[in-house]
Enzyme design. Structure first.
Site, PDB file in Angstrom:
ATOM      1  CG  ASP A   1      -0.169   0.065   2.233  1.00 10.49           C
ATOM      2  OD1 ASP A   1       0.648  -1.330   2.636  1.00 10.49           O
ATOM      3  OD2 ASP A   1      -0.771   0.722   3.373  1.00 10.49           O
TER       4      ASP A   1
ATOM      5  CD  GLU B   1       4.124   0.300   7.010  1.00 11.67           C
ATOM      6  OE1 GLU B   1       4.844   0.859   7.824  1.00 11.67           O
ATOM      7  OE2 GLU B   1       3.452   1.276   6.440  1.00 11.67           O
TER       8      GLU B   1
HETATM    9 ZN    ZN Z   1       7.005   2.034   4.210  1.00 10.82          ZN
END
Ligand code: ZN
Length: 391
Positions: free
Chosen positions: A75, A137
């Site tokens: 992401d 994340e």
């Molecule tokens: Zn990162």
């Protein structure tokens, strides 16, 4: 095609998928899964509950425990309100740099790993090489946590992990944790002239804030003697407090955002215990004496564990040997590394690009950084072929 040209081509594909954390990463994951399956890797795509996002876990070389994980998140952060000079989701190379959202954080690393994957697949590896590519994340390591749970459930126990966040290919062995909370106070509205007949949510939120602040000196006292963090103790920040409607109305609602950056897990547990006690023993009984339905709701926005620097760390020693770096440092940002450490793995962070170029308009990774990363991965492949021969 040279590894660098392959990296360019793959990175350009990866950047073209706008895998902002709020959106799906499935197409990009499917593409990577195909690429790795074609090389003979054993690939697992593990979707989240919503079915719109997935982690990918692939293995090359032998089965079993004791493997090495190369880890990256798929992401990227949004481009909203940023002034880009080019299309953020199209890779543009100029002046030795590849621009695009995620080029640095951290599709550059993933592309380099995938560009080297044919080499890893053809090599006779002495221990498993795992590739772990996660979702979400940037919004609290949600995919990383799911991945760790999935590995535990399957009994997969790798020994080491290299997290390829942009460190400029420097070796990083630690960072603090990052835990974010939103606390909602539900009180009872009333006229400002009769404060005793209502339950003022803002007043209780303030009491909560004061209790949090009173923990600061105690956290300082708890500083581990060997702490190298800056500052060396666990910090607390009050980020936002809002609520109420007008001067003469008792505020029935208040909401508080705060965060803590723990240097050790025991501090996290200490603060959580103290604040739970503050609510159940002090604030709630008082609130409910007037209004039995009064509530304090704590939402965990994210609890990203820190990466504790360890005196013994095989992953750090391996990466230092392969990069030729003489020391390992600490960084101020959080990563998925602590999740792997919690699993009992030795973990290090090392990847191409610089964090200063991440999350910004015109984000880029330089070609020289990618070359350094490719050279490192080449030596890693040799290392994984050698490993075990001397034993
Ligand atoms: Zn990162």
């Amino acid at each position: 095609m040279t590894p660098l040209d392959r990296t360019r081509a793959i990175l350009s594909d990866l950047i073209a998928w706008p895998t902002v954390s709020s959106d799906s990463n499935l197409e990009m994951i499917a593409h990577i899964a195909n690429l790795l399956s074609d090389l003979g890797a054993r690939v697992d795509v593990m979707a989240d509950d919503s079915g719109t996002k997935a982690n990918l876990f692939a293995t090359l070389g032998p089965e079993g425990d004791g493997g090495l994980v190369l880890s990256g998140h798929t992401d990227v952060v949004p481009v909203t309100d940023q002034e880009w000079t080019t299309d953020p989701f199209r890779a543009v190379e100029r002046d030795g740099r590849i621009h695009g959202r995620g080029s640095c954080d951290m599709k550059g690393f993933i592309a380099a790993v995938l560009a080297m994957a044919p080499g890893f697949a053809a090599a006779s590896l002495r221990r498993p090489l795992h590739l772990a590519f996660t979702y979400d994340e940037e919004v609290g390591c949600i995919g990383g946590r799911a991945l760790v749970d999935q590995l535990k459930a399957r009994g997969i126990r790798p020994a080491m992990a290299i997290v390829g966040e942009p460190t400029g290919m420097q070796v990083v062995e630690g960072h603090k944790g990052c835990c974010e909370y939103t606390v909602r106070f539900h009180g009872l509205e009333g006229h400002g002239s009769a404060p005793d007949r209502g339950v003022n949510a803002l007043e209780y939120a303030t009491a909560y804030v004061n209790r949090l602040l009173s923990l600061r000196p105690r956290l300082r006292e708890r500083t581990p003697p060997d702490s190298r963090f800056d500052p060396p103790w666990t910090t607390i920040n009050i980020g936002r407090l809002s609520g109420g409607v007008a001067h003469n109305v008792i505020a029935s609602r208040a909401e508080l955002d705060w965060e803590m950056r723990p240097v050790q897990d025991s501090d996290l547990q200490f603060v959580k215990r103290e604040m739970a006690r503050c609510c159940t023993d002090d604030l709630l009984p008082e609130m409910r004496a007037t209004f039995p339905e009064a509530m304090i709701e704590t939402l965990i926005i994210g609890e990203v564990p820190g990466l504790r620097p360890m005196p013994e760390n095989d992953a750090r020693d391996l990466v230092m040997a392969l990069t030729g770096e003489n020391d390992a440092g600490l960084v101020a940002y959080g990563t998925e590394a602590g999740l792997f450490q919690e699993m009992g793995m030795s973990v290090v962070i090392c990847g191409p690009g610089h964090i200063e170029q991440a999350h910004k308009a015109d984000e880029f990774v330089s070609i020289s950084q990618l070359e350094k990363c490719l050279a490192f991965l080449g030596r890693l492949q040799d290392g994984l072929e050698q490993y075990g021969r001397r034993q």
